[in-house]
Design a protein around this motif. Structure first.
Motif, mmCIF file in Angstrom:
data_model
loop_
_atom_site.group_PDB
_atom_site.id
_atom_site.type_symbol
_atom_site.label_atom_id
_atom_site.label_comp_id
_atom_site.label_asym_id
_atom_site.label_seq_id
_atom_site.Cartn_x
_atom_site.Cartn_y
_atom_site.Cartn_z
ATOM 1 N N GLY A 1 39.067 56.245 45.080
ATOM 2 C CA GLY A 1 38.296 55.811 43.915
ATOM 3 C C GLY A 1 39.121 54.951 42.973
ATOM 4 O O GLY A 1 38.634 53.950 42.443
ATOM 5 N N GLU A 2 40.371 55.345 42.751
ATOM 6 C CA GLU A 2 41.237 54.550 41.881
ATOM 7 C C GLU A 2 41.534 53.189 42.496
ATOM 8 O O GLU A 2 41.569 52.176 41.793
ATOM 9 C CB GLU A 2 42.549 55.297 41.630
ATOM 10 N N GLU A 3 41.749 53.173 43.796
ATOM 11 C CA GLU A 3 41.999 51.899 44.472
ATOM 12 C C GLU A 3 40.777 50.984 44.391
ATOM 13 O O GLU A 3 40.909 49.789 44.125
ATOM 14 C CB GLU A 3 42.356 52.134 45.936
ATOM 15 N N LEU A 4 39.586 51.533 44.598
ATOM 16 C CA LEU A 4 38.361 50.736 44.522
ATOM 17 C C LEU A 4 38.161 50.199 43.111
ATOM 18 O O LEU A 4 37.820 49.025 42.925
ATOM 19 C CB LEU A 4 37.157 51.582 44.948
ATOM 20 N N ARG A 5 38.390 51.047 42.113
ATOM 21 C CA ARG A 5 38.242 50.618 40.725
ATOM 22 C C ARG A 5 39.235 49.501 40.386
ATOM 23 O O ARG A 5 38.884 48.512 39.738
ATOM 24 C CB ARG A 5 38.460 51.816 39.784
ATOM 25 N N SER A 6 40.461 49.641 40.840
ATOM 26 C CA SER A 6 41.466 48.611 40.596
ATOM 27 C C SER A 6 41.077 47.304 41.279
ATOM 28 O O SER A 6 41.195 46.225 40.691
ATOM 29 C CB SER A 6 42.829 49.066 41.110
ATOM 30 N N PHE A 7 40.630 47.389 42.525
ATOM 31 C CA PHE A 7 40.227 46.189 43.261
ATOM 32 C C PHE A 7 39.051 45.497 42.570
ATOM 33 O O PHE A 7 39.048 44.275 42.410
ATOM 34 C CB PHE A 7 39.855 46.544 44.701
ATOM 35 N N LEU A 8 38.054 46.264 42.171
ATOM 36 C CA LEU A 8 36.891 45.667 41.511
ATOM 37 C C LEU A 8 37.279 45.025 40.190
ATOM 38 O O LEU A 8 36.807 43.934 39.856
ATOM 39 C CB LEU A 8 35.800 46.724 41.297
ATOM 40 N N PHE A 9 38.161 45.679 39.434
ATOM 41 C CA PHE A 9 38.613 45.108 38.167
ATOM 42 C C PHE A 9 39.340 43.786 38.404
ATOM 43 O O PHE A 9 39.074 42.789 37.731
ATOM 44 C CB PHE A 9 39.528 46.088 37.434
ATOM 45 N N LEU A 10 40.238 43.767 39.386
ATOM 46 C CA LEU A 10 40.996 42.547 39.661
ATOM 47 C C LEU A 10 40.104 41.427 40.176
ATOM 48 O O LEU A 10 40.247 40.268 39.781
ATOM 49 C CB LEU A 10 42.115 42.835 40.670
ATOM 50 N N SER A 11 39.176 41.745 41.072
ATOM 51 C CA SER A 11 38.365 40.697 41.694
ATOM 52 C C SER A 11 37.175 40.266 40.829
ATOM 53 O O SER A 11 36.793 39.102 40.862
ATOM 54 C CB SER A 11 37.878 41.148 43.067
ATOM 55 N N VAL A 12 36.591 41.179 40.067
ATOM 56 C CA VAL A 12 35.388 40.846 39.287
ATOM 57 C C VAL A 12 35.738 40.382 37.875
ATOM 58 O O VAL A 12 35.050 39.528 37.320
ATOM 59 C CB VAL A 12 34.431 42.059 39.241
ATOM 60 N N VAL A 13 36.824 40.906 37.304
ATOM 61 C CA VAL A 13 37.162 40.573 35.914
ATOM 62 C C VAL A 13 38.334 39.603 35.838
ATOM 63 O O VAL A 13 38.219 38.523 35.263
ATOM 64 C CB VAL A 13 37.482 41.858 35.113
ATOM 65 N N MET A 14 39.462 39.981 36.420
ATOM 66 C CA MET A 14 40.681 39.207 36.210
ATOM 67 C C MET A 14 40.668 37.850 36.911
ATOM 68 O O MET A 14 41.141 36.867 36.342
ATOM 69 C CB MET A 14 41.904 40.006 36.656
ATOM 70 N N ALA A 15 40.165 37.758 38.131
ATOM 71 C CA ALA A 15 40.174 36.478 38.848
ATOM 72 C C ALA A 15 39.348 35.410 38.112
ATOM 73 O O ALA A 15 39.847 34.300 37.895
ATOM 74 C CB ALA A 15 39.695 36.670 40.281
ATOM 75 N N PRO A 16 38.109 35.713 37.689
ATOM 76 C CA PRO A 16 37.363 34.693 36.937
ATOM 77 C C PRO A 16 38.002 34.349 35.590
ATOM 78 O O PRO A 16 38.015 33.178 35.194
ATOM 79 C CB PRO A 16 35.985 35.323 36.725
ATOM 80 N N VAL A 17 38.551 35.335 34.905
ATOM 81 C CA VAL A 17 39.199 35.069 33.616
ATOM 82 C C VAL A 17 40.398 34.155 33.813
ATOM 83 O O VAL A 17 40.587 33.180 33.067
ATOM 84 C CB VAL A 17 39.608 36.395 32.927
ATOM 85 N N LEU A 18 41.215 34.439 34.820
ATOM 86 C CA LEU A 18 42.373 33.583 35.092
ATOM 87 C C LEU A 18 41.940 32.171 35.487
ATOM 88 O O LEU A 18 42.552 31.187 35.053
ATOM 89 C CB LEU A 18 43.231 34.195 36.190
ATOM 90 N N ALA A 19 40.889 32.066 36.293
ATOM 91 C CA ALA A 19 40.410 30.747 36.712
ATOM 92 C C ALA A 19 39.945 29.940 35.504
ATOM 93 O O ALA A 19 40.279 28.754 35.376
ATOM 94 C CB ALA A 19 39.281 30.891 37.724
ATOM 95 N N VAL A 20 39.200 30.551 34.602
ATOM 96 C CA VAL A 20 38.714 29.861 33.405
ATOM 97 C C VAL A 20 39.888 29.452 32.521
ATOM 98 O O VAL A 20 39.921 28.343 31.979
ATOM 99 C CB VAL A 20 37.709 30.743 32.634
#
Length: 51
Positions: A10-29
């Motif tokens: 669960g922690e791994e899934l939460r971390s992956f979702l946070f990185l892929s759904v939140v951090m990647a678009p924020v960094l791209a912008v």
């Protein structure tokens, strides 16, 4: 020395979702916006292309 903490699925899934759904678009912008700002500032000081 403390033992190494293993993460649960669960922690791994939460971390992956946070990185892929939140951090990647924020960094791209931020990267694209920063580049656009640099070009804008350069053109403000040096003039438009071809001038």
């Amino acid at each position: 020395m403390e033992p190494i903490k293993s993460f649960t699925k669960g922690e791994e899934l939460r971390s992956f979702l946070f990185l892929s759904v939140v951090m990647a678009p924020v960094l791209a912008v931020m990267i694209v916006g920063g580049y656009g700002f640099m070009v804008w500032m350069f053109q403000l000081l040096a003039g438009p292309p071809g001038s």
